[in-house]
Structures are given as structure tokens and as C-alpha cells.
Design an enzyme around this catalytic site. Structure first.
Site, short mmCIF file in Angstrom:
data_model
loop_
_atom_site.label_atom_id
_atom_site.label_comp_id
_atom_site.label_asym_id
_atom_site.label_seq_id
_atom_site.Cartn_x
_atom_site.Cartn_y
_atom_site.Cartn_z
N GLY A 193 -8.77 0.13 10.73
CA GLY A 193 -7.33 0.29 10.87
C GLY A 193 -6.80 1.36 9.94
O GLY A 193 -7.43 2.40 9.75
N ARG A 196 -2.86 1.45 4.65
CA ARG A 196 -1.97 0.45 4.06
C ARG A 196 -2.63 -0.92 4.10
O ARG A 196 -2.69 -1.63 3.08
CB ARG A 196 -0.63 0.41 4.80
CG ARG A 196 0.36 -0.59 4.24
CD ARG A 196 1.63 -0.64 5.06
NE ARG A 196 1.38 -1.02 6.44
CZ ARG A 196 1.21 -2.30 6.83
NH1 ARG A 196 1.24 -3.29 5.96
NH2 ARG A 196 1.00 -2.57 8.11
N VAL A 197 -3.13 -1.31 5.24
CA VAL A 197 -3.78 -2.61 5.36
C VAL A 197 -5.14 -2.58 4.65
O VAL A 197 -5.57 -3.59 4.07
CB VAL A 197 -3.93 -3.01 6.84
CG1 VAL A 197 -4.67 -4.34 6.97
CG2 VAL A 197 -2.56 -3.11 7.50
N GLY A 198 -5.79 -1.42 4.67
CA GLY A 198 -7.07 -1.32 3.99
C GLY A 198 -6.97 -1.65 2.51
O GLY A 198 -7.85 -2.31 1.94
N GLU A 215 -12.94 1.26 7.80
CA GLU A 215 -12.91 2.48 8.61
C GLU A 215 -11.45 2.75 8.91
O GLU A 215 -10.82 1.99 9.65
CB GLU A 215 -13.74 2.28 9.88
CG GLU A 215 -14.05 3.58 10.60
CD GLU A 215 -12.93 4.00 11.53
OE1 GLU A 215 -12.06 4.79 11.09
OE2 GLU A 215 -12.92 3.53 12.67
N CYS A 249 -9.34 7.39 15.97
CA CYS A 249 -9.42 7.71 14.54
C CYS A 249 -10.08 9.05 14.27
O CYS A 249 -9.84 9.66 13.23
CB CYS A 249 -10.16 6.60 13.80
SG CYS A 249 -11.84 6.31 14.42
#
Length: 474
Positions: A193, A196-198, A215, A249
Site C-alpha cells: 500500500g 502513511r499506512v506503512g 511494498e 505501483c
């Protein structure tokens, strides 16, 4: 209860985690043949549900979801042909420190893995890393993205139909579900994803010292050098940038074009995009081959990036039209993009390209260095030395010369990012090892009489001289 005692809420997914944790030891002991049978069953279920998966992709992204499945069969075949060899103890070089002992790497599962998938190729990205996780002998909690709920349901059906529900728990829901899962002590977490969420995933993993595979994409540049074949470079960029409407991506996000060919290249690029997606002059929105943005919120996000850039002086060379209700963004090319514009740093994840001229290859490299390391970097040139120079003077998770995005789903290559664009590697043997623990093992002889020598004190006076001898530089 003491009135000052904190109230600890029960985790709604604790039972699922406990079940997977109890299952993990048995999975760790499964043979290569047993794991291969599971992979074969997984693909058979995908194949039998291909029509429904195709329709889900059409409803959510405006393209046949079966297109996303093409890499799966090859990846599973690759694993099945090689897994037995990968699972065996890996011999290591005999070095003096072993003193004749046996040493090897024993590959064992991480244990219980949390897999948080994304929505742009929802079935593929749920199942492709899962191949490595199953092959490595792990128990898995898999949460598909709520942004593509129809495909998430198809993932659940695939796992059930394949008979893998005891090994793989599919859990659907939104961010609250992910947050609850991240509080559990998984051994490893895989997330596909955004940055920010990583970061949130890394913070959660740190609480339990869990390993992470991230990733996360990024601003991928494509360098079009002065000697590039313009027709070839324009055709490949036009095609790759509009895969899943740019929601990939590895898509090139901005183009660095040598100033001497910029106008000619832009003209050729517009020509190719038009030939691909508006060949009859009926308008890009009428094209059956141009997918849609996944939802209205993301469509508005892309529109905001275009509007911000134009409002600050960017020039639209092509497109710019957006229909949020239809989840449509026209193929768009922007010029005069500057660092104060949001689109300069933010990954677009849509069919929008920005054009930047450069005078020297050093200028191009400096421009690339203004942004974090990308997931992919692309070089278009007909000169071997130029291609090597760019690869040597830039950094990225992956790269391609005279093409773009083709480095994904190559089973013999490790796939992943670098720093901001990702941590860890997926696919093939690299994926098997990513979700395994390589345990270092040293064995002395079973019969002590046949073993390597061991030195116990008290040491003779000559020992100090022998140590000095060992320390002599080569």
C-alpha cells in the site's frame, strides 16, 4: 476490581489468531509435497472462479479482473517445481572457524503471518504473496482491501474452495479491522500500500518485534535520453502508464526528457495515447480499454492534484478532464511542474504524467534525488554505456531499460522497494526466504571421538604465541 485498574478490551480477532497460532506447528512440519498440493488447490480454485473474479474487477476498476490473474499460474508453477530444493538444508562454505564441523542454513517458517493487501489488483496482490507464505509453511491471516469489497469476497471464496480455511483466515473489513489485527503478536507482517499506512504497520510491528515486508510504490521516474527511440519509448510509456488507469505501483509517475527531444517526444506520446485509447475519435471516456479509478474519493484526490498544479502554473498538454461520478480521469500530461506543487512529491496513482526537461544526465540524476528512492526507475536509451551510467548513479527498488513495469512478476528476480518505496522482497526464492527464518546450524560429530577439537583451560604457555600467530595479517 480496583477503580484505577485499566480496562483492557478484548481483541475481536484474538480467537482467530489463537487458532492460527495453534495450527502453525503442524504447518511447519508439512512436506514439500503437501505444500505444493495446497498451491495447486489454490490455483484450481482461482481458475474455477475466474468468471466471477473477472466480473468483480470490471465492476470495481472497469477492467476484466481475469487480466490480474495471468501471473498467478506461472508463479505457482515456478514454486512447485523448485520448492523441495528450497526447503532442504542449505550448505554453506567451509571456513576455518568451523574447524571441520558441519554447518548449514535450516529454513523454517516465520510462524503466523499477517497479510494486509491492497486494492489496485485486489485478487492478485492478495494471493501472490500468499503463495510464498504457504510455501514457507506459515499460518496466515489475510485482510483484503475494503476499497475493493467484491474482490475481497472473491478472495474469501477462493480460500474456502481451495480447502485452505484452516491455514489461511480471510478477514474482511475496513481500517478498524486492520488496526485491531495489528495489535496482535504476529511473527511477521506483510503490507502492500502507501507510505502513511506503512509507517503505522512498522510502529505496530515494533511492539511485538515482528518482521515486516512493505511494498509501497513511490514517484517512479522514466528518463528519455536524447538517443532514445521516440516511437518505442512513447508507445511503452503510453501503455504502461494507463495500466489499471495508472493505479499500479510500478507505473512511471514523471518523465525526465532530454531538452533536445522534449517537444518531439511529447507529440509522439500524445499520438500513442490517442491511438491506444481514442482511435476512432469518440473520446477517451468511451474507450473500453481505459480502466476507471477505483472510487469517487480517489478520483477527487487525483483531480485535486491536477487543480493544485494548474493553479500554481502548470500547463496541461493533454487531458485534464475528470468525471468523479463516473470514476473517470482522462489521460493527462502536465508541463511546468514545480516543487511547490503537491504532484511533485505525491504519487499520483492515476493516468497523469508530468514532463520535466533536462540538459545533462547529471541534471536528471539530481532531479531524481529530490524525491525518496522509487520502487521502479526506467531508462530509455540506445547506448549501453548510458544505461549502465544511470543504473550506477541512481537508486531504486528495481529498474528497467527501454521498458517499464516489466520487472514485476519475474519469478527469478526479487521484487521490492528501497526505504520509502519498500522493505523486503517478494516473489520466487526471495519470497520463500522472506517468509522463512534462516536458522544457522553448526553440528559437531555425533561421536565425540570423531568430533572437531575443543580447547579447554588451563592453557599452555604456548597458547599466547599461537594467538599472536593467528592474528598475523594475510
Amino acid at each position: 476490581m480496583n477503580q484505577y485498574s485499566p480496562v483492557v478490551e478484548a481483541n475481536p480477532y484474538q480467537d482467530i489468531f489463537d487458532r492460527l497460532q495453534a495450527r502453525a506447528p503442524a504447518l511447519a512440519r508439512t512436506t514439500a509435497a503437501e505444500r505444493i498440493a495446497k498451491l495447486r488447490a489454490l490455483y484450481q480454485a482461482v481458475y474455477e472462479l475466474r468468471a466471477e473474479i473477472g466480473q468483480a474487477g470490471h465492476d470495481e476498476l472497469g477492467m476484466d479482473g481475469k487480466m490480474h490473474l495471468i501471473p498467478l499460474k506461472g508463479e505457482i508453477d515456478f514454486f512447485c517445481e523448485r520448492l523441495e530444493g528450497w526447503m532442504g538444508n542449505e550448505a554453506v562454505e567451509d571456513v576455518p572457524a568451523l574447524m571441520g564441523r558441519k554447518a548449514y542454513i535450516h529454513w523454517e517458517p516465520k510462524g503466523v503471518v499477517l497479510h494486509l493487501s491492497t486494492w489496485n489488483s485486489p485478487v492478485l496482490i492478495s494471493l501472490s504473496p500468499l503463495i510464498s507464505m504457504i510455501a514457507s509453511g506459515n499460518a496466515v491471516a489475510l485482510k483484503p482491501s475494503e476499497v475493493a469489497p467484491l474482490s475481497a469476497e472473491m478472495v474469501r471464496q477462493v480460500i474456502e474452495k481451495a480447502g485452505l480455511a484452516d491455514d489461511v483466515a480471510v478477514i474482511t473489513g475496513g481500517p478498524d479491522v486492520a488496526q485491531a489485527l495489528l495489535k496482535l503478536p504476529f511473527n511477521h507482517i506483510c503490507y502492500v500500500g502507501n507510505n502513511r499506512v506503512g509507517r503505522l504497520v512498522m510502529e505496530a510491528a515494533a511492539q511485538h518485534f515482528a518482521g515486516v515486508t512493505l511494498e509501497m510504490g513511490g514517484k517512479n521516474p522514466a528518463v528519455i535520453e536524447r538517443d532514445a527511440d521516440l516511437d518505442d519509448a512513447a508507445g511503452k510509456i503510453a501503455f504502461v502508464r494507463h495500466l489499471i488507469a495508472g493505479q499500479v505501483c510500478l507505473c512511471p509517475d514523471y518523465l525526465l526528457v532530454h531538452e533536445s527531444i522534449k517537444d518531439a517526444y511529447v507529440a509522439k506520446l500524445i499520438e500513442k495515447i490517442t491511438a491506444f485509447y481514442n482511435p476512432n475519435g469518440e473520446g477517451f471516456q468511451a474507450s473500453a480499454d481505459l480502466p476507471r479509478i477505483v472510487n469517487e474519493r480517489h478520483t477527487l484526490r487525483i483531480k485535486a492534484l491536477i487543480d493544485d498544479a494548474v493553479g500554481k502554473g502548470a500547463r496541461i498538454l493533454m487531458g485534464g478532464e475528470v468525471d468523479p461520478a463516473a470514476k473517470y480521469v482522462a489521460p493527462t500530461i502536465l508541463d511546468n511542474v514545480t516543487e511547490d506543487m503537491e504532484i511533485f512529491q505525491e504519487e499520483v496513482f492515476g493516468p497523469v504524467l508530468t514532463i520535466h526537461a533536462f540538459a545533462t544526465r547529471e541534471d536528471a540524476v539530481r532531479e531524481i534525488a529530490k524525491r525518496p528512492k522509487p520502487l521502479g526507475l526506467y531508462i530509455f536509451t540506445q547506448d549501453r554505456e548510458t544505461a549502465d551510467w544511470y543504473i550506477d548513479h541512481t537508486r531504486s527498488g528495481s529498474a528497467a531499460v527501454n521498458n517499464a513495469a516489466i520487472q514485476a512478476n519475474v519469478a527469478t528476480l526479487p521484487f521490492g522497494g528501497s526505504n520509502h518505496s519498500g522493505i523486503g522482497r517478494l516473489g520466487g526464492k526471495a519470497g520463500f526466504q522472506e517468509f522463512s527464518n534462516g536458522r544457522a546450524v553448526v553440528e559437531d560429530a555425533l561421536d565425540p571421538a570423531q568430533g572437531a577439537p575443543m580447547f579447554y583451560p588451563p592453557f599452555p604457555a604456548e597458547a599466547a604465541a599461537y594467538v599472536d600467530f593467528l592474528l598475523i595479517p594475510n
